[in-house]
Scaffold this motif. Sequence first.
Motif, short mmCIF file in Angstrom:
data_model
loop_
_atom_site.label_atom_id
_atom_site.label_comp_id
_atom_site.label_asym_id
_atom_site.label_seq_id
_atom_site.Cartn_x
_atom_site.Cartn_y
_atom_site.Cartn_z
N LYS A 3 0.82 -1.22 0.00
CA LYS A 3 0.00 0.00 0.00
C LYS A 3 0.85 1.27 0.00
CE LYS A 3 -4.15 -1.82 2.12
NZ LYS A 3 -5.19 -1.57 3.13
N PHE A 4 2.17 1.10 0.09
CA PHE A 4 3.07 2.24 0.22
C PHE A 4 2.96 3.21 -0.95
CE2 PHE A 4 7.23 4.30 -0.23
CZ PHE A 4 7.38 4.86 1.02
N SER A 5 3.08 2.71 -2.19
CA SER A 5 3.06 3.61 -3.35
C SER A 5 1.71 4.32 -3.47
CB SER A 5 3.41 2.88 -4.64
OG SER A 5 2.43 1.94 -4.98
N GLY A 6 0.61 3.61 -3.21
CA GLY A 6 -0.70 4.24 -3.24
C GLY A 6 -0.85 5.33 -2.19
N CYS A 7 -0.24 5.10 -1.06
CA CYS A 7 -0.28 6.07 0.02
C CYS A 7 0.51 7.32 -0.35
CB CYS A 7 0.28 5.43 1.29
SG CYS A 7 -0.07 6.34 2.81
N VAL A 8 1.69 7.13 -0.93
CA VAL A 8 2.52 8.27 -1.36
C VAL A 8 1.78 9.07 -2.43
CG1 VAL A 8 4.66 8.91 -2.54
CG2 VAL A 8 4.70 7.14 -0.77
N ARG A 9 1.24 8.38 -3.42
CA ARG A 9 0.55 9.08 -4.51
C ARG A 9 -0.76 9.70 -4.03
NH1 ARG A 9 2.97 4.50 -7.43
NH2 ARG A 9 4.73 5.43 -8.54
N GLY A 10 -1.43 9.04 -3.11
CA GLY A 10 -2.65 9.60 -2.54
C GLY A 10 -2.39 10.87 -1.75
N ALA A 11 -1.16 11.03 -1.29
CA ALA A 11 -0.78 12.23 -0.57
C ALA A 11 -0.34 13.34 -1.52
CB ALA A 11 0.36 11.91 0.41
N GLY A 12 -0.42 13.08 -2.81
CA GLY A 12 -0.16 14.12 -3.79
C GLY A 12 1.23 14.16 -4.38
N LEU A 13 2.05 13.15 -4.11
CA LEU A 13 3.37 13.09 -4.71
C LEU A 13 3.38 11.95 -5.72
CD1 LEU A 13 5.58 13.61 -1.54
CD2 LEU A 13 4.96 15.30 -3.26
N TYR A 14 4.12 12.12 -6.79
CA TYR A 14 4.11 11.14 -7.87
C TYR A 14 5.52 10.70 -8.24
CZ TYR A 14 -0.73 12.48 -8.16
OH TYR A 14 -2.03 12.71 -7.85
N PRO A 15 6.14 9.93 -7.36
CA PRO A 15 7.50 9.45 -7.66
C PRO A 15 7.47 8.34 -8.70
CG PRO A 15 6.71 8.44 -5.66
CD PRO A 15 5.66 9.45 -6.07
N THR A 16 8.63 8.12 -9.30
CA THR A 16 8.76 7.01 -10.24
C THR A 16 8.80 5.70 -9.44
OG1 THR A 16 11.16 7.07 -10.12
CG2 THR A 16 10.13 8.44 -11.82
N GLU A 17 8.68 4.60 -10.15
CA GLU A 17 8.77 3.30 -9.49
C GLU A 17 10.15 3.11 -8.85
OE1 GLU A 17 6.46 0.96 -8.71
OE2 GLU A 17 5.07 2.46 -9.48
N ALA A 18 11.18 3.65 -9.49
CA ALA A 18 12.54 3.55 -8.92
C ALA A 18 12.62 4.29 -7.59
CB ALA A 18 13.57 4.10 -9.90
N HIS A 19 11.99 5.45 -7.51
CA HIS A 19 11.97 6.20 -6.25
C HIS A 19 11.17 5.45 -5.19
CE1 HIS A 19 13.08 10.20 -8.30
NE2 HIS A 19 14.12 9.74 -7.64
N ILE A 20 10.06 4.86 -5.58
CA ILE A 20 9.25 4.08 -4.63
C ILE A 20 10.09 2.95 -4.05
CG2 ILE A 20 7.34 2.42 -4.45
CD1 ILE A 20 6.29 5.23 -4.38
N LYS A 21 10.81 2.25 -4.92
CA LYS A 21 11.65 1.14 -4.46
C LYS A 21 12.71 1.64 -3.48
CE LYS A 21 14.50 -2.63 -6.12
NZ LYS A 21 15.13 -3.29 -7.26
N GLU A 22 13.36 2.75 -3.83
CA GLU A 22 14.39 3.33 -2.97
C GLU A 22 13.79 3.77 -1.62
OE1 GLU A 22 17.63 7.00 -3.12
OE2 GLU A 22 16.45 6.55 -4.90
N MET A 23 12.63 4.38 -1.68
CA MET A 23 11.96 4.84 -0.46
C MET A 23 11.60 3.65 0.44
SD MET A 23 9.54 7.76 -2.18
CE MET A 23 8.66 8.22 -0.68
N LEU A 24 11.09 2.59 -0.17
CA LEU A 24 10.73 1.41 0.61
C LEU A 24 11.95 0.80 1.29
CD1 LEU A 24 8.03 -0.52 -1.44
CD2 LEU A 24 7.92 0.12 0.97
N GLU A 25 13.07 0.75 0.57
CA GLU A 25 14.29 0.21 1.17
C GLU A 25 14.71 1.05 2.37
OE1 GLU A 25 17.19 -0.03 -1.97
OE2 GLU A 25 16.07 -1.60 -3.02
N LYS A 26 14.68 2.37 2.22
CA LYS A 26 15.08 3.26 3.31
C LYS A 26 14.11 3.21 4.48
CE LYS A 26 17.52 6.67 0.53
NZ LYS A 26 17.53 8.08 0.08
#
Length: 134
Positions: A18-41
Amino acid sequence: EMFKMMDEKGSGFIPTEKFSGCVRGAGLYPTEAHIKEMLEKAGGDKGQVGYDDFMSQMRWLSNKHPIDIDQVGESFKMFDKDDNGMINKAELHHVLCGMGDKLSSEEAEEFIKEASIDKNGNISYMDFLNTVID
């Protein structure tokens, strides 16, 4: 606010799926690469992300690339054949999917939904940029 909606159990954690949906639902639109990096961090390898880690990654994403709208607008000019500040939907889709931090087709469509498209199918790219950045 979006995190609380995704945290159905009220545990202070959301599942990684649900992480990427949560980020995008908050109004930010990162690439899939950024989502992956964010999840790792954020420690997403544990199958869930806590609120503090989520907020930390949201701050990181917001500050990662401060955007100069005029500079980005200049890059759209190469697709503005009539030099009128407009590009068509297909050209915008191509730009979003093929340049810089490339978006998937689905991600590009989400961005394009934010655009005001005139009766000829054209989009003012500066208005579009101001809409998605605000």
